[in-house]
Design a protein around this motif. Structure first.
Motif, PDB file in Angstrom:
ATOM      1  N   SER A 194       0.830  -1.199   0.000  1.00 57.61           N
ATOM      2  CA  SER A 194       0.000   0.000   0.000  1.00 57.61           C
ATOM      3  C   SER A 194       0.864   1.248   0.000  1.00 57.61           C
ATOM      4  O   SER A 194       2.007   1.242   0.477  1.00 57.61           O
ATOM      5  N   VAL A 195       0.304   2.323  -0.537  1.00 60.36           N
ATOM      6  CA  VAL A 195       0.915   3.644  -0.421  1.00 60.36           C
ATOM      7  C   VAL A 195      -0.168   4.634  -0.022  1.00 60.36           C
ATOM      8  O   VAL A 195      -1.363   4.416  -0.278  1.00 60.36           O
ATOM      9  N   ARG A 196       0.257   5.703   0.591  1.00 64.16           N
ATOM     10  CA  ARG A 196      -0.645   6.770   0.998  1.00 64.16           C
ATOM     11  C   ARG A 196      -0.531   7.907   0.004  1.00 64.16           C
ATOM     12  O   ARG A 196       0.592   8.319  -0.369  1.00 64.16           O
ATOM     13  N   VAL A 197      -1.651   8.433  -0.461  1.00 60.23           N
ATOM     14  CA  VAL A 197      -1.669   9.468  -1.482  1.00 60.23           C
ATOM     15  C   VAL A 197      -2.364  10.716  -0.933  1.00 60.23           C
ATOM     16  O   VAL A 197      -3.501  10.636  -0.444  1.00 60.23           O
ATOM     17  N   ASP A 198      -1.688  11.828  -1.030  1.00 63.29           N
ATOM     18  CA  ASP A 198      -2.270  13.116  -0.650  1.00 63.29           C
ATOM     19  C   ASP A 198      -2.866  13.751  -1.893  1.00 63.29           C
ATOM     20  O   ASP A 198      -2.341  14.730  -2.447  1.00 63.29           O
ATOM     21  N   GLY A 199      -3.953  13.152  -2.354  1.00 63.53           N
ATOM     22  CA  GLY A 199      -4.573  13.610  -3.595  1.00 63.53           C
ATOM     23  C   GLY A 199      -5.914  12.936  -3.772  1.00 63.53           C
ATOM     24  O   GLY A 199      -6.291  12.042  -3.005  1.00 63.53           O
ATOM     25  N   PRO A 200      -6.674  13.324  -4.794  1.00 65.97           N
ATOM     26  CA  PRO A 200      -8.030  12.779  -4.983  1.00 65.97           C
ATOM     27  C   PRO A 200      -8.015  11.341  -5.496  1.00 65.97           C
ATOM     28  O   PRO A 200      -7.187  10.969  -6.330  1.00 65.97           O
ATOM     29  N   ALA A 201      -8.969  10.558  -4.994  1.00 72.97           N
ATOM     30  CA  ALA A 201      -9.054   9.146  -5.376  1.00 72.97           C
ATOM     31  C   ALA A 201      -9.347   8.980  -6.863  1.00 72.97           C
ATOM     32  O   ALA A 201      -8.858   8.032  -7.491  1.00 72.97           O
ATOM     33  N   ASP A 202     -10.118   9.909  -7.436  1.00 68.31           N
ATOM     34  CA  ASP A 202     -10.461   9.724  -8.846  1.00 68.31           C
ATOM     35  C   ASP A 202      -9.247   9.854  -9.756  1.00 68.31           C
ATOM     36  O   ASP A 202      -9.161   9.217 -10.799  1.00 68.31           O
ATOM     37  N   ARG A 203      -8.241  10.653  -9.336  1.00 63.31           N
ATOM     38  CA  ARG A 203      -7.026  10.767 -10.129  1.00 63.31           C
ATOM     39  C   ARG A 203      -6.199   9.489 -10.052  1.00 63.31           C
ATOM     40  O   ARG A 203      -5.601   9.052 -11.035  1.00 63.31           O
ATOM     41  N   VAL A 204      -6.161   8.869  -8.872  1.00 58.16           N
ATOM     42  CA  VAL A 204      -5.440   7.600  -8.721  1.00 58.16           C
ATOM     43  C   VAL A 204      -6.113   6.520  -9.556  1.00 58.16           C
ATOM     44  O   VAL A 204      -5.454   5.776 -10.300  1.00 58.16           O
ATOM     45  N   TYR A 205      -7.440   6.448  -9.450  1.00 53.92           N
ATOM     46  CA  TYR A 205      -8.166   5.430 -10.210  1.00 53.92           C
ATOM     47  C   TYR A 205      -7.973   5.642 -11.712  1.00 53.92           C
ATOM     48  O   TYR A 205      -7.794   4.684 -12.473  1.00 53.92           O
ATOM     49  N   ASP A 206      -7.976   6.892 -12.140  1.00 49.86           N
ATOM     50  CA  ASP A 206      -7.778   7.203 -13.552  1.00 49.86           C
ATOM     51  C   ASP A 206      -6.437   6.662 -14.049  1.00 49.86           C
ATOM     52  O   ASP A 206      -6.348   6.077 -15.126  1.00 49.86           O
ATOM     53  N   PHE A 207      -5.401   6.844 -13.245  1.00 44.47           N
ATOM     54  CA  PHE A 207      -4.077   6.347 -13.622  1.00 44.47           C
ATOM     55  C   PHE A 207      -4.088   4.829 -13.748  1.00 44.47           C
ATOM     56  O   PHE A 207      -3.546   4.258 -14.707  1.00 44.47           O
ATOM     57  N   LEU A 208      -4.669   4.147 -12.788  1.00 48.55           N
ATOM     58  CA  LEU A 208      -4.682   2.688 -12.792  1.00 48.55           C
ATOM     59  C   LEU A 208      -5.578   2.133 -13.898  1.00 48.55           C
ATOM     60  O   LEU A 208      -5.309   1.048 -14.436  1.00 48.55           O
ATOM     61  N   HIS A 209      -6.619   2.861 -14.238  1.00 49.26           N
ATOM     62  CA  HIS A 209      -7.569   2.379 -15.243  1.00 49.26           C
ATOM     63  C   HIS A 209      -7.035   2.553 -16.665  1.00 49.26           C
ATOM     64  O   HIS A 209      -7.264   1.712 -17.526  1.00 49.26           O
ATOM     65  N   ARG A 210      -6.284   3.610 -16.918  1.00 49.53           N
ATOM     66  CA  ARG A 210      -5.844   3.931 -18.286  1.00 49.53           C
ATOM     67  C   ARG A 210      -4.581   3.132 -18.644  1.00 49.53           C
ATOM     68  O   ARG A 210      -3.520   3.700 -18.899  1.00 49.53           O
ATOM     69  N   VAL A 211      -4.716   1.808 -18.685  1.00 44.97           N
ATOM     70  CA  VAL A 211      -3.538   0.972 -18.934  1.00 44.97           C
ATOM     71  C   VAL A 211      -2.943   1.189 -20.322  1.00 44.97           C
ATOM     72  O   VAL A 211      -1.760   0.916 -20.547  1.00 44.97           O
ATOM     73  N   GLN A 212      -3.751   1.693 -21.243  1.00 44.05           N
ATOM     74  CA  GLN A 212      -3.214   1.939 -22.589  1.00 44.05           C
ATOM     75  C   GLN A 212      -2.080   2.958 -22.567  1.00 44.05           C
ATOM     76  O   GLN A 212      -1.248   2.997 -23.478  1.00 44.05           O
ATOM     77  N   ASP A 213      -2.014   3.767 -21.514  1.00 41.17           N
ATOM     78  CA  ASP A 213      -0.967   4.783 -21.407  1.00 41.17           C
ATOM     79  C   ASP A 213       0.246   4.310 -20.603  1.00 41.17           C
ATOM     80  O   ASP A 213       1.240   5.040 -20.509  1.00 41.17           O
ATOM     81  N   TRP A 214       0.167   3.129 -20.024  1.00 41.16           N
ATOM     82  CA  TRP A 214       1.248   2.683 -19.139  1.00 41.16           C
ATOM     83  C   TRP A 214       2.620   2.602 -19.809  1.00 41.16           C
ATOM     84  O   TRP A 214       3.626   2.880 -19.154  1.00 41.16           O
ATOM     85  N   PRO A 215       2.739   2.198 -21.083  1.00 36.42           N
ATOM     86  CA  PRO A 215       4.088   2.146 -21.667  1.00 36.42           C
ATOM     87  C   PRO A 215       4.817   3.482 -21.636  1.00 36.42           C
ATOM     88  O   PRO A 215       6.054   3.519 -21.632  1.00 36.42           O
ATOM     89  N   THR A 216       4.084   4.587 -21.603  1.00 38.31           N
ATOM     90  CA  THR A 216       4.735   5.899 -21.524  1.00 38.31           C
ATOM     91  C   THR A 216       4.813   6.417 -20.093  1.00 38.31           C
ATOM     92  O   THR A 216       5.527   7.396 -19.834  1.00 38.31           O
ATOM     93  N   LEU A 217       4.117   5.768 -19.166  1.00 38.38           N
ATOM     94  CA  LEU A 217       4.065   6.248 -17.780  1.00 38.38           C
ATOM     95  C   LEU A 217       4.760   5.328 -16.787  1.00 38.38           C
ATOM     96  O   LEU A 217       5.204   5.786 -15.731  1.00 38.38           O
TER      97      LEU A 217
END
Length: 320
Positions: free
Chosen positions: A164-187
């Motif tokens: 686990s990690v703790r994030v000082d930010g909105p949950a929807d931004r974290v979920y967006d990152f994890l959901h958009r796997v098509q962008d992972w090769p650049t991220l």
């Protein structure tokens, strides 16, 4: 039951394990994605110990299908009856029974019965369902036979862990990152290639190349089921690295008044016969457990930290 013609199938296998062990494996539906090759994910919607309501995702003839089922568990008779409440097309109805029959103290006969109907009793649809049922049933019974045969070592071969990690930010931004796997090769630096399709909303089928710490590349294939409102993504690798015969996981987010806790969870069944080939002649199960824990944990923690940086950078940008 539909008025259409009822088709029936029977599959069975003799297992070199006590009947109670085999019944325990098929009764624990939450672990089916680890034990049953076609099964991707199971959500237990209701349960009172003897009756349960499940939603399942599984592969069928190369397609991802989802349905809800009700099961009745009879521990004394070692029988489980099931009936799909909302069958997946082309089915109009599907049900059946698991039966475990003791064959002495150390063996049993496992029987899987199905009955089903399709709209209009269409011959092509019947053939499609018969093929999927036969393929999946053989895979399920075959893997249960293999796992149960070594049941005394199964606890050593099955492992679960999380980071686990703790994030000082909105949950929807974290979920967006994890959901958009098509962008992972650049991220995500350890992801060198990723192809993804969405056969239906919320379901992602992906093929990914990842790099290990020693520079080796591994190709995996996965099915992901996304729950945006619950901020969860569950997945199963349908093509795994050599050390694992099964691998499931989950990304989950818990938000509170000060931020978000993001967790990556893994469950694995080790493939014992490949350990020395991958890790060397002196390696055993303990070394394999340690290697898999470190390798999966390292990659998932790296992804968690990148999601954290992504979410927190958005907060900083807005504040500026």
């Amino acid at each position: 039951m539909s008025a259409e013609r009822v088709h029936r199938t029977t599959h069975e296998v003799t297992v070199a394990a006590p009947a109670g062990v085999v019944y325990g494996l098929i009764a624990d539906a939450a672990k089916w994605p680890l034990y049953f090759p076609p099964n991707v994910h199971v959500e237990q919607l209701e349960s009172d110990g003897s009756r349960e309501h499940l939603r399942m995702w599984a592969t069928a003839n190369g397609q991802i299908k989802s349905w809800t089922s009700r099961r009745t568990l009879d521990v004394a008779q070692r029988r489980i009856e099931f009936r799909q409440q909302v069958p997946a097309s082309p089915l109009e109805s599907m049900g059946g029974t698991w039966i475990v029959e003791p064959r002495g103290a150390a063996a049993c006969r496992l029987v899987l019965l199905h009955d089903f109907t399709v709209a209009g009793d269409d011959a092509g649809s019947v053939a499609w369902v018969e093929s999927a049922t036969d393929t999946n049933s053989r895979a399920e019974l075959g893997n249960i036979k293999k796992l149960a045969k070594g049941w005394e070592r199964l606890d050593d071969l099955v492992m679960s862990f999380e980071d686990s990690v703790r994030v000082d930010g909105p949950a929807d931004r974290v979920y967006d990152f994890l959901h958009r796997v098509q962008d992972w090769p650049t991220l995500v630096p350890h992801v060198s290639r990723l192809d993804v399709t969405e056969p239906e909303p919320g379901v992602q089928v992906m093929s990914m190349d990842t790099l290990t710490a020693d520079g080796n590349a591994h190709t995996t294939e996965s099915v992901r089921v996304c729950f945006p409102h619950a901020r969860r993504i569950v997945y199963k690798q349908t093509a795994t690295p050599l050390l694992m015969s099964a691998h499931t996981g989950e990304w989950s987010l818990v938000e509170d008044e000060t931020g978000v806790t993001v967790t990556s969870q893994h469950s694995v069944v080790l493939r014992e016969e490949t350990i020395t080939r991958v890790l060397g002649p002196e390696a055993g199960v303990a070394e394999s457990r340690r290697y898999v824990r470190e390798a999966l944990g390292r990659n998932s923690t790296a992804t968690l930290n990148l999601a954290k940086a992504y979410a927190e950078s958005k907060v900083t940008t807005r504040a500026a």
